[in-house]
Design an enzyme around this catalytic site. Structure first.
Site, PDB file in Angstrom:
ATOM      1  N   GLN A 100      67.578  -3.856 -49.550  1.00 18.52           N
ATOM      2  CA  GLN A 100      66.427  -3.059 -49.117  1.00 18.52           C
ATOM      3  C   GLN A 100      65.418  -2.941 -50.253  1.00 18.52           C
ATOM      4  O   GLN A 100      64.353  -2.365 -50.084  1.00 18.52           O
ATOM      5  CB  GLN A 100      66.894  -1.649 -48.735  1.00 18.52           C
ATOM      6  CG  GLN A 100      67.886  -1.623 -47.591  1.00 18.52           C
ATOM      7  CD  GLN A 100      68.599  -0.281 -47.527  1.00 18.52           C
ATOM      8  OE1 GLN A 100      68.136   0.653 -46.878  1.00 18.52           O
ATOM      9  NE2 GLN A 100      69.734  -0.184 -48.192  1.00 18.52           N
ATOM     10  N   HIS A 118      62.963  -5.345 -46.879  1.00 23.48           N
ATOM     11  CA  HIS A 118      61.768  -4.504 -46.997  1.00 23.48           C
ATOM     12  C   HIS A 118      60.654  -5.158 -47.804  1.00 23.48           C
ATOM     13  O   HIS A 118      59.759  -4.486 -48.283  1.00 23.48           O
ATOM     14  CB  HIS A 118      62.146  -3.137 -47.596  1.00 23.48           C
ATOM     15  CG  HIS A 118      62.997  -2.308 -46.675  1.00 23.48           C
ATOM     16  ND1 HIS A 118      63.706  -1.194 -47.074  1.00 23.48           N
ATOM     17  CD2 HIS A 118      63.262  -2.439 -45.343  1.00 23.48           C
ATOM     18  CE1 HIS A 118      64.354  -0.686 -46.041  1.00 23.48           C
ATOM     19  NE2 HIS A 118      64.115  -1.418 -44.981  1.00 23.48           N
ATOM     20  N   CYS A 147      40.080  -9.972 -50.733  1.00 25.76           N
ATOM     21  CA  CYS A 147      40.413 -11.374 -50.481  1.00 25.76           C
ATOM     22  C   CYS A 147      39.242 -12.285 -50.888  1.00 25.76           C
ATOM     23  O   CYS A 147      38.087 -12.021 -50.521  1.00 25.76           O
ATOM     24  CB  CYS A 147      40.697 -11.536 -48.989  1.00 25.76           C
ATOM     25  SG  CYS A 147      41.082 -13.227 -48.513  1.00 25.76           S
ATOM     26  N   GLY A 187      74.792   1.517 -53.511  1.00 26.94           N
ATOM     27  CA  GLY A 187      73.589   2.200 -53.999  1.00 26.94           C
ATOM     28  C   GLY A 187      72.543   2.459 -52.936  1.00 26.94           C
ATOM     29  O   GLY A 187      71.352   2.402 -53.216  1.00 26.94           O
ATOM     30  N   ASN A 213      78.981   4.116 -54.676  1.00 24.41           N
ATOM     31  CA  ASN A 213      77.897   5.090 -54.837  1.00 24.41           C
ATOM     32  C   ASN A 213      78.453   6.275 -55.645  1.00 24.41           C
ATOM     33  O   ASN A 213      79.599   6.659 -55.428  1.00 24.41           O
ATOM     34  CB  ASN A 213      77.442   5.567 -53.435  1.00 24.41           C
ATOM     35  CG  ASN A 213      76.054   6.208 -53.446  1.00 24.41           C
ATOM     36  OD1 ASN A 213      75.793   7.107 -54.232  1.00 24.41           O
ATOM     37  ND2 ASN A 213      75.188   5.732 -52.564  1.00 24.41           N
ATOM     38  N   ALA A 231      77.049   1.462 -59.826  1.00 22.67           N
ATOM     39  CA  ALA A 231      77.170   0.024 -59.529  1.00 22.67           C
ATOM     40  C   ALA A 231      77.332  -0.785 -60.812  1.00 22.67           C
ATOM     41  O   ALA A 231      78.083  -1.761 -60.851  1.00 22.67           O
ATOM     42  CB  ALA A 231      75.938  -0.441 -58.753  1.00 22.67           C
TER      43      ALA A 231
END
Ligand code: OAD
Length: 250
Positions: A100, A118, A147, A187, A213, A231
């Site tokens: 994510q 994501h 742009c 996590g 976690n 982690a």
């Protein structure tokens, strides 16, 4: 840290593994998480900073916030947790990271099979014509960059609230989840859907579900094993077990 015999066996033999990650895996690199005491969403309003409406209302503010995050992320390094997952990939026939996170730290650590649910903060695109831009091209702008082709506003290529996940990344993630025999949820507070449905799907399809976690989450009671801690400490331990077991049997 007690690692069950069942998990040791999975680490030694599983051919299809998934590591599903959230902001917590990058916390030890210095990237702030979203929830919890120091979480971004305690200080900032997601609907202002992470939605298309917020961007259209105040493009300069939203861009400034993402430019700030881009600079933080460019300066941090992958940590021992990211590196352990990259090493696991090299030992297991089918080892997929589903993240994510938008920080690109899995790839920078050496993982090659990564599905980003994501988006990725290193990419940007024009909201009018879709033309793509690198960070290098847009970070020099004062205020929201425009742009070169159509003068449209350029936004970061990240998923905002109310937006669909990238379809190909999502479909590939569901396929990997359904075929995994060992699935790690690492996590993540496991509250943002549809991503948070993946660990549940994995378990329903027969995977051994392991959560890593420091704090329990809504997923904890459904996990087969909850490894409580960071982690960056636990993943290197698991890698050592996996690597040693496979070296012996090779
Ligand atoms: P959260 O900030 O919601 O959760 C981070 C989790 O990491 C928490 O459960 C912490 O306990 C845990 N954690 C903290 N330090 C850790 C460590 N060293 N090792 C392991 N775990 C640790 O982040 P996410 O679950 O990733 O969405 O949030 C999900 C989504 O919500 C994000 O992708 C973002 C956000 O709004 C979008 O931007 C679309």
């Amino acid at each position: 840290m007690i690692i069950s015999e069942r998990l040791k066996t999975c680490l030694a033999t599983a051919t299809h593994m998934v590591a599903f990650t959230g902001a917590g895996i990058s916390a030890e690199s210095g990237v702030p998480t979203f929830r919890g005491a120091d979480g971004i969403w305690n200080k900032m309003r997601p609907e202002e900073l992470a939605s298309m409406d917020g961007f259209l209302r105040n493009p300069d503010l939203v861009w400034e916030w993402y430019a700030h995050r881009k600079r933080i992320i460019a300066e941090v390094q992958p940590n021992a947790g990211h590196v352990a997952l990259a090493r696991m990939e090299r030992c297991v026939p089918d080892f997929i990271v589903i993240t994510q996170n938008i920080d690109n730290l899995h790839r920078r650590a050496g993982s090659t099979k990564v599905h980003e649910l994501h988006g990725n903060i290193e990419r940007n695109y024009c909201i009018a014509c879709g033309r793509r831009y690198s960070n290098e091209e847009v970070l020099k702008a004062v205020g929201v960059p425009r742009c070169a082709a159509c003068n449209g506003k350029i936004r970061p290529d990240v998923v905002w609230f109310g937006e669909m996940l990238p379809e190909d990344e999502w479909e590939a993630s569901v396929r990997a989840t359904e075929s995994a025999s060992l699935f790690f949820s690492i996590g993540t507070s496991a509250v943002v859907y549809p991503a948070a449905s993946l660990p549940v799907t994995a378990k329903a399809r027969g995977a051994y579900l392991v959560e890593i976690n420091p704090e329990p989450t809504p997923l904890t009671e459904r996990a087969d094993e909850f490894l409580q801690g960071s982690a960056g400490t636990i993943l290197p331990l698991l890698y050592d077990i996996l690597h040693d077991a496979r070296k012996v049997s090779a």
